[in-house]
Design a protein around this motif. Structure first.
Motif, PDB file in Angstrom:
ATOM      1  N   UNK A  91     -13.472  -2.144   1.936  1.00  0.00           N
ATOM      2  CA  UNK A  91     -12.219  -1.483   1.532  1.00  0.00           C
ATOM      3  C   UNK A  91     -11.087  -1.807   2.500  1.00  0.00           C
ATOM      4  N   UNK A  92     -11.411  -1.806   3.795  1.00  0.00           N
ATOM      5  CA  UNK A  92     -10.382  -2.107   4.798  1.00  0.00           C
ATOM      6  C   UNK A  92      -9.862  -3.522   4.610  1.00  0.00           C
ATOM      7  N   UNK A  95      -7.625  -3.733   1.756  1.00  0.00           N
ATOM      8  CA  UNK A  95      -6.320  -3.094   1.954  1.00  0.00           C
ATOM      9  C   UNK A  95      -5.365  -4.016   2.704  1.00  0.00           C
ATOM     10  N   UNK A  96      -5.924  -4.960   3.446  1.00  0.00           N
ATOM     11  CA  UNK A  96      -5.078  -5.873   4.222  1.00  0.00           C
ATOM     12  C   UNK A  96      -4.917  -7.214   3.490  1.00  0.00           C
ATOM     13  N   UNK A 124      -8.865   2.660  -4.566  1.00  0.00           N
ATOM     14  CA  UNK A 124      -7.980   2.038  -3.586  1.00  0.00           C
ATOM     15  C   UNK A 124      -7.304   3.131  -2.773  1.00  0.00           C
ATOM     16  N   UNK A 125      -8.150   3.926  -2.121  1.00  0.00           N
ATOM     17  CA  UNK A 125      -7.667   5.043  -1.317  1.00  0.00           C
ATOM     18  C   UNK A 125      -6.788   4.582  -0.170  1.00  0.00           C
ATOM     19  N   UNK A 126      -7.209   3.512   0.476  1.00  0.00           N
ATOM     20  CA  UNK A 126      -6.464   3.098   1.662  1.00  0.00           C
ATOM     21  C   UNK A 126      -5.102   2.548   1.257  1.00  0.00           C
ATOM     22  N   UNK A 127      -4.196   2.638   2.198  1.00  0.00           N
ATOM     23  CA  UNK A 127      -2.820   2.249   1.913  1.00  0.00           C
ATOM     24  C   UNK A 127      -2.700   0.718   1.933  1.00  0.00           C
ATOM     25  N   UNK A 128      -2.163   0.109   0.883  1.00  0.00           N
ATOM     26  CA  UNK A 128      -2.030  -1.344   0.885  1.00  0.00           C
ATOM     27  C   UNK A 128      -1.112  -1.789   2.027  1.00  0.00           C
ATOM     28  N   UNK A 129      -1.610  -2.714   2.843  1.00  0.00           N
ATOM     29  CA  UNK A 129      -0.856  -3.099   4.040  1.00  0.00           C
ATOM     30  C   UNK A 129      -0.003  -4.343   3.824  1.00  0.00           C
ATOM     31  N   UNK A 132       3.793  -4.386   4.037  1.00  0.00           N
ATOM     32  CA  UNK A 132       4.396  -4.151   5.351  1.00  0.00           C
ATOM     33  C   UNK A 132       4.452  -5.411   6.205  1.00  0.00           C
TER      34      UNK A 132
ATOM     35  N   UNK B 333      -7.954  -3.208  11.154  1.00  0.00           N
ATOM     36  CA  UNK B 333      -7.423  -2.575   9.943  1.00  0.00           C
ATOM     37  C   UNK B 333      -7.545  -1.062  10.038  1.00  0.00           C
ATOM     38  N   UNK B 337      -4.758   1.822   9.261  1.00  0.00           N
ATOM     39  CA  UNK B 337      -4.950   2.813   8.207  1.00  0.00           C
ATOM     40  C   UNK B 337      -4.859   4.236   8.753  1.00  0.00           C
ATOM     41  N   UNK B 350       0.202  11.485   0.669  1.00  0.00           N
ATOM     42  CA  UNK B 350      -1.246  11.619   0.451  1.00  0.00           C
ATOM     43  C   UNK B 350      -1.606  13.099   0.561  1.00  0.00           C
ATOM     44  N   UNK B 354      -6.992  13.716   2.224  1.00  0.00           N
ATOM     45  CA  UNK B 354      -7.044  12.352   2.741  1.00  0.00           C
ATOM     46  C   UNK B 354      -7.443  12.342   4.213  1.00  0.00           C
TER      47      UNK B 354
END
Lengths: 596, 394
Positions: A91-92, A95-96, A124-129, A132, B333, B337, B350, B354
């Motif tokens: 997932x990490x 996200x990157x 896709x819980x993690x924030x798309x990086x 940024x 990462x 996060x 969120x 979370x």
């Protein structure tokens, strides 16, 4: 071999050699642990952490690729803790990662995508990086496209460029969230010391490094009725293309490949093997003339050893790193470029075609060939000698797009004029092949006898050792070659630029005293080229090499100087090796480049 | 875990070092085994924060067969809130040099290095002066040992021992896979003893006064004294040498401003202890007994009620996001996060749940990161989020 120890993997007791990594031990007993940064060709990095496993008694998980087994270890590869951690890590990475998979060139061939699918990463819980980060796509190179937004920082490319090639075009810069894989001063790939060999491309697990593809351009040419589109196929393509189309590695599919190219709509399908044989005639003659200048004329200007010039990755490497030694390179163009120059002259005349209506395409196991075809001097026919270079992978894509059921194709032979080859031309695809082909011809030209090796198989130059040496004693030569009597012809073969460096340094230090060296930029030679099917590994390359030598053994003619079309072109067009026309069309010069 | 029920100040580290020549001469006449046993029986543990038994470290390296070995003093003091090694190197450098030479003798190393934090460049001239004087004396007593300073360049990660070796070898400062451990394969892939500045200074104390004097200080599992870098909301910031095993409540009594709501023990990579847990927390290495025991590199940051714990965590995570070497996924990462995650919760992008996902992520980082940096981000993250959840949200 170390002593045997006992460990437990998922409750099963396993006896294993001490020092084996947990990853390898698990594979030996049929437990597959997923990996990303691990690659059989490279040193262990242990940085993606996808392969973590749980060892009883330890709070933290261990990377199985980097952890050696110890007596009594109780290992769990699929515990709750392992599964949860592994999912988190995937997932990490996602996200990157620019996970715009349907629009990615590697869609369906991406190792991260496969892991995401295997582990059913639906959230896709993690924030798309990606939004940024200030990513740009480097499209300046004619060979390789680098898209940092797809990079997962596994460093396989960095290790490839350093360990296999010793080029270090790609390296890690910055730290933390800004850490990235980049070039010297973050210049574009076409502006740094990069040989375009594409080894980074075949070692990249995602779409961060891919070949620059010319598929649409070739389709456009084929569709254009006014154009006569001809295609040449390199020796190593025929033993690897099958891997992309459902065959086991090492399957020879030459006839099917020709049939597929016909169906794609090429007007003529011919063989780079033909110009490989031609290369032997030119390069062999060049070697003998250099030996004569050295031994008879005592010309101090003659450069020995002479080095082969077929591998465009090697050419760009020596231009950057050893610019003072360009005189050692054979002046022969590579078979691809010889073919290109003849396509718009000899072939055009013979078929009564206007050269500017000919589109010349080549299928290569190589990304550096794309750069080579683009070199400004490669227009001796008066036109761009080779218009488009496709890799083995791009050809497979076209075959799939055209809906060709490859398995069902009947074998077809190459078209005539420049489609005949010998076993000597075929083995150009394997490291040591050019040397072997050259020796088969040169020895026979000089002595009138076949090389003194059983069945023409010069085994000392074959194999996968990084650097191999061989020598042949010349005895009782023909009268015109009397000066070679008693000369022991010393040769060396190297593949992978890290080995090229070893050979060059030993020549420069005076430690080595060769007459002729063959250097191929890629591990295994062209069969392990940067344009070949992914994945690659020592085992896959060995299978492709076995196929190449089997193809050679199966050929009725196995010596370049007996290729009937080669004899014909000298009779009808070129007149003689190193003749005026040869000089104009088949030979080239090199460019001094800076080393940074 | 035993607890010292009052703060016991001590004065070993900064006591004058005029006797270093004598200490060196006396100890080099002793056998390697004798010296190692002295160190082992003192129960000195690494003062950089990880707490590995120092005597054992020396022993492991001594047992390896190799022509070349190294002794390295880790002076890459980069943990936020830690500033004790700088004082040791400026006030009592000969203690450190002497302990390095004794270590060299014990393990069979002839070369020592001090890896000096880039920001401590100003210490270099004086330190070099001390080294020449020290080397001169070594020559006089026929001790073959040299010491060189290697300047760091400012990356926090290079305080991690294997990243430090990479940096010294001229490579990018990235931690290596372990095993092999430094005792077997460290700098230049040779057996290497790497000790924190303060650890070496304590070794000097032990070789001066004997193991028993040291052992008698502190409590079970946590023997001896330790330097504490006290900062934050305190009327008396500074460096203090205290016996290990003290209760955090006693510490706050002495150093707090009367309004302490939490103490960060061990810097950004350490734990935050809220007021309600001061009494049950002791400072020392984890033993087998009950109670919370926190190891530390010596950073003690006090926060009073005017501080936002969200801002504190935000600041730590900014630090980790930037100082991660970036090679392994969970750390590179994960830090991004965690940082973006707490901001998103704060701003309402969120949901508050979370935070629970982030807590499990922090746990994954602890289990899977390649080195101590990534593994310890969870320490501050989890202890702050769990104890001050409402401050993360509102």
């Amino acid at each position: 071999m170390g002593k045997n120890i006992k460990i437990t993997i998922n409750g099963e007791i396993v006896e294993i050699n001490e020092g084996t990594s947990i990853l390898d031990a698990a594979r030996q007993v049929g437990v597959i642990i997923p990996t990303l940064c691990y690659h059989k060709d490279l040193c262990v990095a242990g940085n993606c952490r996808v392969c973590v496993v749980e060892i009883a008694g330890q709070k933290r998980l261990s990377p199985s690729c980097a952890t050696p087994c110890e007596e009594g270890m109780d290992i769990f590869t699929n515990s709750v803790k392992v599964r949860n951690s592994r999912k988190h890590i995937i997932e990490l990475l996602l996200s990157e990662h620019n996970a715009d998979c349907t629009r990615c060139y590697k869609n369906g061939k991406c190792e991260l995508q496969k892991l995401a699918s295997d582990f059913k990463i639906m959230s896709n819980d993690f924030i798309p990086l990606v939004p940024f980060k200030n990513y740009t796509i480097d499209m300046f190179s004619p060979s390789i496209i680098k898209d940092d937004s797809k990079c997962i920082r596994c460093q396989r490319c960095v290790r490839t460029c350093a360990e296999l090639q010793g080029v270090n075009a790609l390296t890690v810069a910055y730290k933390g969230d800004k850490m990235k894989i980049t070039t010297f001063f973050e210049k574009a790939m076409n502006d740094v010391v990069c040989t375009n060999c594409g080894q980074c491309v075949i070692h990249c697990p995602t779409g961060a490094l891919v070949e620059r593809n010319y598929i649409e351009e070739v389709w456009a040419a084929i569709t254009d009725k006014a154009k006569h589109v001809i295609v040449q196929t390199a020796p190593a393509v025929r033993v690897a293309l099958g891997e992309e189309l459902g065959f086991e590695s090492g399957t020879r599919i030459t006839g099917k490949m020709v049939a597929a190219l016909k169906r794609l709509g090429f007007d003529a399908v011919m063989d780079t093997d033909f110009t490989a044989d031609l290369t032997i005639m030119e390069e062999g003659t060049e070697l003998l003339s250099r030996l004569k200048r050295a031994l008879v004329d005592h010309d101090p200007g003659v450069k020995l050893p002479m080095a082969t010039s077929c591998s465009p990755g090697w050419i760009k490497y020596i231009e950057h790193i050893y610019p003072d030694y360009l005189g050692h390179l054979s002046t022969c163009k590579s078979p691809q470029q010889m073919f290109g120059a003849l396509a718009k002259t000899y072939y055009a005349q013979a078929r009564n075609l206007q050269p500017d209506n000919i589109v010349s395409v080549s299928i290569m196991p190589c990304t550096a060939k794309k750069f080579e075809a683009n070199r400004p001097e490669m227009n001796d026919s008066g036109y761009r000698d080779v218009d488009y270079v496709l890799t083995t992978r791009e050809l497979a894509i076209m075959i799939k797009q055209a809906g060709i059921d490859f398995m069902k194709l009947e074998d077809i032979h190459f078209d005539r004029l420049m489609g005949e080859s010998t076993g000597a031309g075929v083995i150009f695809g394997a490291t040591g092949g050019v040397m072997e082909a050259a020796l088969r011809t040169a020895y026979e030209l000089v002595t009138g006898r076949e090389v003194p090796f059983k069945d023409l198989n010069i085994l000392p130059v074959r194999g996968m050792e990084g650097v191999r040496e061989a020598s042949i004693l010349i005895e009782n030569p023909l009268k015109e070659w009397a000066f070679l009597d008693g000369v022991e012809l010393k040769c060396a073969v190297a593949h992978g630029l890290v080995n090229a460096k070893k050979v060059m340094d030993s020549i420069i230090s005076g430690e080595a005293n060769y007459h002729f060296i063959e250097i191929m930029a890629c591990p295994g030679g062209c069969l392990g080229g940067g344009g070949q099917p992914i994945p690659t590994s020592p085992e896959i390359r060995a299978k492709r090499a076995a196929a190449i030598y089997a193809e050679d053994e199966g050929m009725p003619i196995r010596k370049s100087h007996l290729n009937p079309e080669v004899l014909k072109i000298y009779k009808d067009f070129l007149i003689k090796p190193l003749g005026e026309k040869s000089h104009l069309l088949l030979h080239t010069k090199y460019t001094i480049r800076k080393s940074f | 875990m035993e607890t010292n029920h009052q703060l016991k100040r001590a004065d070993f580290i900064f006591k004058n070092e005029n006797d270093w020549e004598e200490v060196l001469k006396k100890n080099i006449s002793r056998s390697s085994n004798e010296l190692i046993n002295e160190l082992i029986s003192s129960e000195l543990k690494g003062r950089g924060g990880a707490g590995f038994p120092t005597g054992l470290k020396w022993k492991l390296s001594a047992e390896v067969d190799s022509d070349t070995k190294y002794v390295i003093c880790n002076a890459d003091e980069g943990e936020p809130g830690t500033f004790k090694d700088r004082e040791i190197l400026s006030l009592v450098p000969f203690k450190v040099l002497t302990a390095m030479a004794i270590c060299g003798l014990v393990v069979g190393a002839k070369e020592g290095y001090i890896y000096l934090r880039g920001e401590y460049f100003f210490l270099k001239p004086e330190l070099n002066k001390a080294i020449s004087e020290f080397e001169q004396y070594c020559k006089e007593i026929n001790l073959d040992f040299t010491i060189r300073i290697f300047m760091g360049s400012g990356a926090y990660i290079c305080g991690e021992e294997t990243a430090l070796f990479e940096s010294m070898e001229g490579k990018r400062g990235e931690p290596r896979n372990k095993p092999p451990y430094p005792a077997l394969s460290g700098y230049m892939n040779k057996p290497t003893v790497i000790n924190n500045v303060e650890t070496l200074a304590h070794a000097y104390t032990i070789f001066t006064y004997g193991a028993k004097r040291f052992y008698d200080l502190g409590v079970q599992y946590s023997r001896g004294t330790k330097l504490f870098s006290v900062s934050g909301d305190t009327p008396k910031p500074g460096i203090y040498e205290l016996e290990l095993g003290m209760s955090l409540a006693d510490f706050v009594n002495d150093f707090g401003d009367g309004d302490s709501k939490a103490v960060q023990v061990g810097g950004a990579s350490g734990f935050l202890v809220p007021r309600k847990r001061f009494a049950e927390t002791t400072i020392g290495y984890q033993g087998k007994l009950v109670g919370i025991s926190l190891p530390t590199g010596g950073s003690m940051m006090l926060f009073n009620s005017s501080r936002s714990m969200f801002n504190v965590l935000d600041n730590y995570l900014e630090f980790f996001r930037e100082e991660s070497c970036g090679q392994c996924t969970p750390c590179r990462v994960g830090c991004q996060q965690l940082l973006k995650g707490i901001k998103a919760v704060k701003s309402g992008e969120k949901s508050t749940q979370y935070l629970d996902k982030l807590l499990t992520l922090a746990e994954t980082m602890q289990f899977t990161a390649k080195c101590g940096l990534g593994q310890s981000v969870a320490n501050s993250f989890s202890s702050i989020v769990e104890n001050f959840r409402e401050e993360m949200i509102y």
